[in-house]
Scaffold this active site. Structure first.
Site, PDB file in Angstrom:
ATOM      1  N   SER A  13     -12.302 -11.401   1.832  1.00  0.00           N
ATOM      2  CA  SER A  13     -13.064 -12.545   2.338  1.00  0.00           C
ATOM      3  C   SER A  13     -12.211 -13.803   2.521  1.00  0.00           C
ATOM      4  O   SER A  13     -12.362 -14.502   3.529  1.00  0.00           O
ATOM      5  CB  SER A  13     -14.246 -12.845   1.418  1.00  0.00           C
ATOM      6  OG  SER A  13     -15.191 -11.795   1.457  1.00  0.00           O
ATOM      7  N   LYS A  62     -24.354 -10.678  -8.671  1.00  0.00           N
ATOM      8  CA  LYS A  62     -25.384 -10.808  -7.642  1.00  0.00           C
ATOM      9  C   LYS A  62     -26.789 -11.025  -8.215  1.00  0.00           C
ATOM     10  O   LYS A  62     -27.622 -11.662  -7.582  1.00  0.00           O
ATOM     11  CB  LYS A  62     -25.384  -9.580  -6.732  1.00  0.00           C
ATOM     12  CG  LYS A  62     -24.210  -9.538  -5.769  1.00  0.00           C
ATOM     13  CD  LYS A  62     -24.357  -8.415  -4.768  1.00  0.00           C
ATOM     14  CE  LYS A  62     -23.245  -8.432  -3.743  1.00  0.00           C
ATOM     15  NZ  LYS A  62     -23.414  -7.398  -2.696  1.00  0.00           N
ATOM     16  N   GLY A 128     -27.288   6.093  -3.530  1.00  0.00           N
ATOM     17  CA  GLY A 128     -26.847   5.036  -4.428  1.00  0.00           C
ATOM     18  C   GLY A 128     -27.993   4.131  -4.830  1.00  0.00           C
ATOM     19  O   GLY A 128     -29.038   4.084  -4.164  1.00  0.00           O
ATOM     20  N   TYR A 215     -16.152  -0.132   3.775  1.00  0.00           N
ATOM     21  CA  TYR A 215     -15.459  -0.691   4.931  1.00  0.00           C
ATOM     22  C   TYR A 215     -13.945  -0.471   4.914  1.00  0.00           C
ATOM     23  O   TYR A 215     -13.266  -0.771   5.905  1.00  0.00           O
ATOM     24  CB  TYR A 215     -15.759  -2.188   5.079  1.00  0.00           C
ATOM     25  CG  TYR A 215     -15.403  -3.045   3.888  1.00  0.00           C
ATOM     26  CD1 TYR A 215     -14.091  -3.387   3.597  1.00  0.00           C
ATOM     27  CD2 TYR A 215     -16.408  -3.537   3.056  1.00  0.00           C
ATOM     28  CE1 TYR A 215     -13.775  -4.182   2.513  1.00  0.00           C
ATOM     29  CE2 TYR A 215     -16.110  -4.333   1.968  1.00  0.00           C
ATOM     30  CZ  TYR A 215     -14.780  -4.656   1.700  1.00  0.00           C
ATOM     31  OH  TYR A 215     -14.482  -5.439   0.619  1.00  0.00           O
TER      32      TYR A 215
END
Length: 302
Positions: A13, A62, A128, A215
């Site tokens: 990021s 999160k 998942g 990714y």
């Protein structure tokens, strides 16, 4: 700006956001910030002193980050997890761009991005039961799909199915469940474990839409197997770039060039390939796909 995680050294990021900030002439910097689980309280007490205005939030924060917010969007309220925090003088506002990005990717593939419930009549099998799986399960259910959850951890998969009013499928029977979408939200196939997959590619059929949230690499074993069997595919790069574009807009107020973000990101995960392409006189590898819309020009279904 920054990303908080533990570990954080692997995060791409900062490379993505900083290059775009520089190109756009925005006087901000995006930092990787390692925050151990037990240090989140201390860190959050100091965010205003550090003049932080926005944070990307990932593992393991999160869910626990919600203890420190005084505003949240509807997706965060439904998922009970956030991956984005916008910090102002009196507010810490939480968003979940994972959900919006995944739903936008799926809706575009279906050609129904302007519909409120683009997934009516579709069945999705989610592999998942972690944070990304929850975001996708919430979005798909809201979008009208029939959702089924499977995972190696039976207890958490069953609990997630119950929380989102989804079906539970035992992991050993996942290949026998009839479905339209197969969505991998496990780390199977992630670098360096390139030869693993959460779903046997020999069991894929051409009518499946295969979505792998991994990714790196862009073409996992699951994605390669799906391509060989003429399945429709969505890669983790598609989802990651979309969610990052939404974060960038929240952080800066500016619409980013999504195609440029994708180029930067794919180059970051394939530096050797880009070096070879440059040496050969090419601007980029031939197989790099193009994404042209801005995050605000085509909105995901609500």
């Amino acid at each position: 700006l920054g990303v908080i995680a533990d570990p954080v050294g692997h995060s791409l990021s900062p490379a993505l956001h900083n290059e775009l900030l520089q190109k756009d002439g925005i006087n901000k910097v995006y930092l990787p910030i390692r925050v151990p689980r037990e240090s989140l309280d201390v860190f959050m007490e100091s965010i205003h002193e550090m003049a932080l205005t926005g944070l990307s939030v990932t593992i393991p924060h999160k869910e626990s980050i919600l203890r420190f917010v005084n505003g949240l969007d509807a997706d965060v309220a439904g998922i009970r997890a956030a991956n984005t925090l916008v910090v102002k003088k009196d507010t810490n506002f939480a968003y979940n761009t994972d959900c919006k990005a995944a739903m936008l990717s799926l809706a575009h593939e279906e050609g129904k991005y302007e519909e409120k419930q683009p997934f009516v009549g579709r069945t999705a099998l989610i592999l998942g039961s972690g944070g990304v799986a929850k975001a996708i399960a919430y979005g798909l259910t809201k979008g009208g799909a029939t959702v089924a959850i499977t995972g190696r951890n039976t207890r958490t998969a069953e609990q997630m199915a119950q929380d989102f009013k989804a079906k539970y499928v035992d992991w050993s029977f996942r290949h026998d469940f009839p479905t339209d979408y197969i969505i991998n939200c496990t780390p199977a196939g992630m670098h360096p474990d390139l030869n693993s997959t959460a779903y046997d590619v020999d069991r894929l059929q051409s009518h499946h839409l295969v979505f792998d949230t991994v990714y790196n690499p862009q073409k996992t074993m699951l994605i390669k197997g799906a391509m060989e069997r003429d399945c429709r595919i969505i890669t983790g790069v598609d989802m990651f770039v979309r969610q990052a574009a939404m974060q960038y807009k929240l952080f800066t107020g500016s619409d980013p060039n999504v195609a440029e973000m994708k180029r930067i990101f794919v180059q970051a995960i394939n530096p050797a390939k880009y070096s070879k392409a440059a040496a050969a006189g090419k601007s980029k590898p031939d197989e790099t796909p193009t994404m042209v819309e801005s995050p605000s020009s085509k909105k995901p279904a609500e």
